[in-house]
Design a protein around this motif. Structure first.
Motif, PDB file in Angstrom:
ATOM      1  N   UNK A 266      -6.358   6.458  -9.908  1.00 21.96           N
ATOM      2  CA  UNK A 266      -5.891   5.607  -8.899  1.00 21.96           C
ATOM      3  C   UNK A 266      -6.178   3.886  -9.418  1.00 21.96           C
ATOM      4  N   UNK A 267      -5.160   3.151  -9.144  1.00 21.98           N
ATOM      5  CA  UNK A 267      -6.004   1.941  -9.970  1.00 21.98           C
ATOM      6  C   UNK A 267      -6.472   0.824  -8.845  1.00 21.98           C
TER       7      UNK A 267
ATOM      8  N   UNK B 193       0.969  -1.104   0.211  1.00 21.51           N
ATOM      9  CA  UNK B 193       0.178  -0.615   0.086  1.00 21.51           C
ATOM     10  C   UNK B 193       0.957   1.231  -0.069  1.00 21.51           C
ATOM     11  N   UNK B 194      -0.190   2.567  -0.847  1.00 18.23           N
ATOM     12  CA  UNK B 194       1.630   3.415  -1.353  1.00 18.23           C
ATOM     13  C   UNK B 194       1.055   4.424  -0.661  1.00 18.23           C
ATOM     14  N   UNK B 195       0.548   5.086   0.751  1.00 20.29           N
ATOM     15  CA  UNK B 195       0.167   6.187   1.477  1.00 20.29           C
ATOM     16  C   UNK B 195       0.550   7.666   1.209  1.00 20.29           C
ATOM     17  N   UNK B 196       0.218   8.389   1.305  1.00 19.93           N
ATOM     18  CA  UNK B 196       0.336   9.992   0.485  1.00 19.93           C
ATOM     19  C   UNK B 196       2.306   9.780   0.627  1.00 19.93           C
ATOM     20  N   UNK B 197       2.602   9.430   2.314  1.00 21.05           N
ATOM     21  CA  UNK B 197       3.659   9.480   3.069  1.00 21.05           C
ATOM     22  C   UNK B 197       4.511   8.984   2.285  1.00 21.05           C
TER      23      UNK B 197
ATOM     24  N   UNK C 285      -3.517   2.819  -2.274  1.00 23.03           N
ATOM     25  CA  UNK C 285      -3.332   4.336  -2.044  1.00 23.03           C
ATOM     26  C   UNK C 285      -2.559   4.953  -3.762  1.00 23.03           C
ATOM     27  N   UNK C 286      -1.520   5.400  -3.045  1.00 22.73           N
ATOM     28  CA  UNK C 286      -1.283   6.013  -4.766  1.00 22.73           C
ATOM     29  C   UNK C 286      -0.873   4.940  -5.459  1.00 22.73           C
TER      30      UNK C 286
ATOM     31  N   UNK D 279       1.833   9.667  -8.061  1.00 23.29           N
ATOM     32  CA  UNK D 279       1.721   8.103  -8.269  1.00 23.29           C
ATOM     33  C   UNK D 279       2.770   7.253  -8.705  1.00 23.29           C
ATOM     34  N   UNK D 280       2.965   6.106  -7.851  1.00 22.95           N
ATOM     35  CA  UNK D 280       4.053   4.700  -7.943  1.00 22.95           C
ATOM     36  C   UNK D 280       3.226   4.168  -9.282  1.00 22.95           C
TER      37      UNK D 280
END
Length: 317
Positions: free
Chosen positions: A145-146, A98-102, A151-152, A188-189
């Protein structure tokens, strides 16, 4: 003056094998000069300093030969090291991070500020040839958003090619970090395999090449005698649909299919751990990996190459 016996590395007899390799490379050089090739770079070839230097040198040689090279890279291992160093909490859902904004802030700093700049510096040791590019620059990779639960993590909605095309026309090698921009202005990643296929399709590349840690595509990964040297788009689609592909290879093959359907002529999966595998795959008859062809006719040509140098030079595919 110096005698041949006094010259370091000079053989007493001519090295016929080296001469044959150079002769064999000629039609392939002619075939690829002036074309655009997208290279997805990652895996062990990026982690090892020695292999990285070899790959970058090979890319510079391709550039000298007149090939328009675009590099697309990720950096998963570097990101993992950064999270560990920062004691950053990492959450997974269904095996995906999970890629949070942080977390995205860390990802962007690593991909754009560290990995990208290291690759650019490796190329520019040979001259001022490379330019670092974030996918967010000039709105090159526009994402949505996938999956909200992740997340990102980005799904590519659009590739704006103007910036990349201007760099190519100016004779630079774009080195693209897979960070995209959303319509909300956030970052986004992006999966680097997916990004490479989309970039190759959007800029009309002749080839897209995936550097991996395995020798290519296997019909049965547990049986190393089933390594495939050439296959058609149709055969590849059947393999993916039939669940006959190792899970780690699925994103690469899906990206290969996407690029080939969009008009990219050939895609390649090769082992980046083999020294100079790029040159061996692109400039020799046998190659070292798996080549996937957009049409059955292209596959037939490679399976039964024309016999004379003059004939092959006359074919501009």
């Amino acid at each position: 003056m110096k005698f041949a016996t006094e010259t370091y590395g000079r053989a007493k007899l001519p090295d016929e094998r080296a001469g044959q390799v150079l002769f064999e490379a000629l039609p392939w050089i002619k075939n690829i000069t002036g074309k655009t090739v997208v290279i997805k770079y990652g895996g062990a070839a990026m982690e090892s300093a020695e292999l990285r230097a070899d790959v970058m040198s090979d890319i510079v040689l391709l550039k000298i030969l007149g090939v328009n090279v675009v590099i697309v890279h990720g950096g998963g291992k570097a990101i993992n090291r950064a999270f560990k160093r920062l004691d950053f909490p990492v959450e997974f859902k269904n095996g995906q991070r999970v890629t949070t904004p942080e977390a995205m802030d860390v990802v962007r700093q690593v991909l754009v500020g560290e990995v990208n700049q290291d690759l650019v510096a490796s190329i520019n040791r040979h001259g001022n040839l490379a330019v670092g590019v974030s996918g967010a620059d000039a709105g090159t990779l526009v994402c949505s958003t996938l999956n909200p639960e992740l997340g990102r993590v980005g799904k590519i909605e659009q590739v704006n090619t103007a910036y990349l095309e201007n760099l190519i026309k100016s004779d630079y090698i774009p080195v693209v970090a897979t960070v995209g921009i959303g319509e909300d202005g956030g970052y986004y990643n992006i999966n680097a395999d997916v990004a490479a296929g989309h970039v190759a399709a959007a800029i009309g590349a002749h080839k897209v090449i995936f550097l991996t840690d395995v020798d290519g595509v296997y019909l049965d990964f547990s049986d190393k005698d089933t390594l495939i040297s050439n296959m058609s788009l149709r055969e590849m689609e059947d393999m993916v649909a039939g669940g006959k592909v190792d899970s780690g290879m699925i994103p690469k093959l899906q990206s290969c299919c996407y690029a080939l359907r969009a008009g990219v002529f050939r895609s390649h999966v090769i082992n980046g751990k083999i020294p100079h595998s790029l040159l061996l795959e692109l400039l020799t008859d046998k190659g070292v990996g798996t080549t996937m062809h957009s049409t059955d006719e292209a596959l037939e040509y490679d399976a039964h190459p024309l016999g004379t140098l003059a004939s092959r030079l006359a074919v501009n595919n």
